[in-house]
Motif scaffolding. Structure first.
Motif, short mmCIF file in Angstrom:
data_model
loop_
_atom_site.label_atom_id
_atom_site.label_comp_id
_atom_site.label_asym_id
_atom_site.label_seq_id
_atom_site.Cartn_x
_atom_site.Cartn_y
_atom_site.Cartn_z
N SER A 164 0.84 -1.20 0.00
CA SER A 164 0.00 0.00 0.00
C SER A 164 0.87 1.24 0.00
O SER A 164 1.88 1.30 0.70
CB SER A 164 -0.89 0.02 1.24
OG SER A 164 -1.65 -1.16 1.33
N LEU A 165 0.46 2.24 -0.76
CA LEU A 165 1.15 3.52 -0.82
C LEU A 165 0.24 4.58 -0.22
O LEU A 165 -0.93 4.70 -0.61
CB LEU A 165 1.49 3.87 -2.27
CG LEU A 165 2.23 5.18 -2.50
CD1 LEU A 165 3.60 5.15 -1.84
CD2 LEU A 165 2.33 5.47 -3.99
N TYR A 166 0.75 5.35 0.75
CA TYR A 166 -0.02 6.39 1.43
C TYR A 166 0.68 7.73 1.29
O TYR A 166 1.90 7.81 1.26
CB TYR A 166 -0.14 6.08 2.92
CG TYR A 166 -1.04 4.92 3.24
CD1 TYR A 166 -2.39 5.12 3.50
CD2 TYR A 166 -0.56 3.63 3.27
CE1 TYR A 166 -3.22 4.06 3.78
CE2 TYR A 166 -1.38 2.56 3.55
CZ TYR A 166 -2.71 2.78 3.81
OH TYR A 166 -3.53 1.73 4.09
N GLU A 167 -0.12 8.78 1.23
CA GLU A 167 0.40 10.14 1.35
C GLU A 167 0.52 10.42 2.85
O GLU A 167 -0.46 10.25 3.59
CB GLU A 167 -0.55 11.14 0.69
CG GLU A 167 -0.01 12.53 0.71
CD GLU A 167 -0.94 13.49 -0.02
OE1 GLU A 167 -0.43 14.47 -0.53
OE2 GLU A 167 -2.15 13.25 -0.06
N LEU A 168 1.69 10.82 3.32
CA LEU A 168 1.92 10.93 4.76
C LEU A 168 1.12 12.01 5.44
O LEU A 168 0.57 11.80 6.51
CB LEU A 168 3.41 11.16 5.04
CG LEU A 168 4.27 9.91 4.95
CD1 LEU A 168 5.73 10.26 5.17
CD2 LEU A 168 3.83 8.89 5.96
N TYR A 169 1.03 13.17 4.86
CA TYR A 169 0.38 14.28 5.55
C TYR A 169 -1.11 14.05 5.75
O TYR A 169 -1.67 14.43 6.77
CB TYR A 169 0.64 15.60 4.81
CG TYR A 169 2.11 15.93 4.76
CD1 TYR A 169 2.81 16.25 5.92
CD2 TYR A 169 2.81 15.89 3.57
CE1 TYR A 169 4.16 16.52 5.88
CE2 TYR A 169 4.17 16.16 3.52
CZ TYR A 169 4.84 16.48 4.69
OH TYR A 169 6.17 16.74 4.66
N THR A 170 -1.75 13.43 4.79
CA THR A 170 -3.19 13.22 4.89
C THR A 170 -3.55 11.80 5.34
O THR A 170 -4.69 11.54 5.69
CB THR A 170 -3.87 13.45 3.52
OG1 THR A 170 -3.36 12.49 2.60
CG2 THR A 170 -3.62 14.86 3.03
#
Length: 68
Positions: free
Chosen positions: A49-55
């Motif tokens: 899984s790839l996530y955007e860290l800030y959100t």
């Protein structure tokens, strides 16, 4: 700093204060953070899984059946 707990949470820390968390569905095998801390790649038993860290929003997820 990011930590992973036994109960499946990835926690985000800032100066000893926990800022937030992300619940994982499976046992985490590896965690990779983008050099500029924009993205986080989580490798679990059956998923990547790839996530955007800030959100903490998930950008993309692939299962082991899709990878093979």
């Amino acid at each position: 700093i990011y930590t992973v707990s036994i109960d499946g949470w990835v926690y985000d820390w800032n100066e000893s204060v926990r800022k937030g968390g992300l619940k994982l569905e499976e046992k985490l095998l590896k965690l990779h953070i983008h050099q500029e801390k924009e993205f986080m790649l989580l490798v679990s038993q059956n998923k990547i899984s790839l996530y955007e860290l800030y959100t903490k929003n998930q950008i993309k997820q692939a299962s082991s059946t899709q990878i093979n």
